[in-house]
Design an enzyme around this catalytic site. Structure first.
Site, PDB file in Angstrom:
ATOM      1  N   GLY A 317       0.883  -1.050   0.203  1.00  0.00           N
ATOM      2  CA  GLY A 317      -0.221  -0.089   0.006  1.00  0.00           C
ATOM      3  C   GLY A 317       0.808   1.125  -0.026  1.00  0.00           C
ATOM      4  O   GLY A 317       1.833   1.121  -0.538  1.00  0.00           O
ATOM      5  N   GLU A 318       0.387   2.232   0.682  1.00  0.00           N
ATOM      6  CA  GLU A 318       1.042   3.675   0.555  1.00  0.00           C
ATOM      7  C   GLU A 318       1.323   4.250  -0.613  1.00  0.00           C
ATOM      8  O   GLU A 318       1.458   5.441  -0.435  1.00  0.00           O
ATOM      9  CB  GLU A 318       2.345   3.444   1.419  1.00  0.00           C
ATOM     10  CG  GLU A 318       2.696   2.849   2.542  1.00  0.00           C
ATOM     11  CD  GLU A 318       3.983   2.640   3.258  1.00  0.00           C
ATOM     12  OE1 GLU A 318       4.790   3.237   2.457  1.00  0.00           O
ATOM     13  OE2 GLU A 318       4.364   2.194   4.323  1.00  0.00           O
TER      14      GLU A 318
END
EC number: 2.4.2.21
Length: 359
Positions: A317-318
């Site tokens: 993610g991120e």
């Protein structure tokens, strides 16, 4: 909210004439027709985006990371402490997380945005768009009110549009929030009509013996809140989260400027499903970066009709995948703008019927 509705109606259509011209140009480049595969299709897609004025190119690059906590964390659907959201958000301001390193490699700026972190005070260095200290627990209540969802959408859309005015031509989306794969799975299940068991995965290394509980939580959230799958705002407000709303806002904002936005992983697929329900016109502006390793990824992407460019078994993610794929966008622009042409070298290839390579 009428302002939001009016904005959604102004999203420009893809310029099909520009795409046709780009197709002829690409076919006339110094190579066999179609030999650069998906890079060619990507260059043509970019050429059709009004914000790029018919010429695929990359100006400034930005990854917008939406950070928020989730009330559903209380249901035991994640093993990481809730406080990790705030800790990692602080680490992003230092440039030490995965997305920051990959974005730096790509020459992109990371905008870390607090849309709902559960801390008493705002975290220094973050862009403050906080709606509340975490969303509601979707297993027992809606994530937020519709008004909250609409206001955050508008705030993020406006922020994205301002970045575009300042020269950003390529956007990436990312998120940070413990337990956020649970609301993402609820969104995917709601909009695709697939059973939660088909879309709920382990997220950030949830032990498999806890997966049944996570599936049950998603099922209870949908049954309790009854989100309308045709209404993207309703789905986000009832079973989503502030980070998911923020991601959808970036997509809508970029598309309203006629500019591309790179998806990241599972969270961004869920947000894209909701955003496309609000405005199907944004879909041609969405570029899938990588195939998330999360269980429901293929289901969500199939519903969107998107095929990712990378398959790296990533599920951080991120915005890490979006940052990584920015080089692919730049490569597509490079071949379009910098390759020589067959005609200039007096090369005629069988099957190339392009009559005017420069038209």
């Amino acid at each position: 909210m009428q302002i939001l509705a009016d904005l959604l109606n102004t999203i420009p259509a893809i310029n099909s004439a520009a795409m046709s011209r780009a197709q002829r140009h690409v076919d006339g480049l110094l190579k066999p027709v179609g030999s650069l595969g998906k890079l060619e299709a990507l260059a043509i897609q970019l050429a059709g985006m009004p914000g790029l004025n018919g010429i695929p190119h990359v100006g400034k690059k930005a990854v917008l990371v939406m950070c928020a906590d989730h009330g559903v964390w209380e249901e035991g659907v994640a093993i990481s402490p809730k406080e990790v959201t705030a800790i990692q958000a602080e680490n992003m301001t230092r440039g030490t997380t995965g997305v920051c390193v990959l974005a730096a490699q790509a020459g992109a700026n990371v905008h870390v945005i607090d849309v709902g972190i559960d801390t008493a005070e705002p975290i220094p260095g973050l862009i403050n768009m906080r709606v509340a200290r975490g969303s509601g627990n979707i297993a027992s209540a809606p994530a937020m009110s519709r008004r909250q969802a609409e206001k955050l959408l508008l705030d993020v859309i406006c922020y994205t549009r301002e970045l575009a005015k300042n020269g950003v031509t390529l956007f990436g989306v990312g998120e940070l929030g413990m337990a956020n794969t649970t609301p993402a799975a609820a969104i995917v299940s709601t909009i695709t009509g697939r059973d939660p068991e088909e879309v709920v995965g382990i997220g950030a290394n949830l032990p498999t013996d806890k997966l049944a509980n996570k599936i049950d939580v998603v099922r209870r959230a949908i049954t309790l809140n009854q989100p309308n799958p045709q209404d993207g705002v309703d789905v986000l407000a009832k079973v989503g989260g502030f980070d998911l709303v923020g991601i959808a806002g970036v997509m809508l904002g970029a598309a309203s400027c006629g500019l591309p936005v790179l998806l990241d992983g599972f969270l961004s697929y869920a947000a894209a499903l909701a955003a496309c329900q609000m405005s199907p016109a944004i879909k041609p502006y969405l570029i899938p970066s990588h195939l998330s390793a999360e269980k429901g990824a293929r289901i969500a992407l199939s519903h969107l009709g998107l095929e990712p460019y990378l398959n790296m078994d990533m599920r951080l993610g991120e915005g890490s995948g979006a940052a990584l794929a920015m080089s692919i966008i730049e490569a597509a622009c490079a071949i379009y703008n910098n390759m020589g042409e067959l005609a200039a070298s007096n090369i005629v290839l069988p099957g190339n019927t392009t009559s005017d390579l420069n038209s």
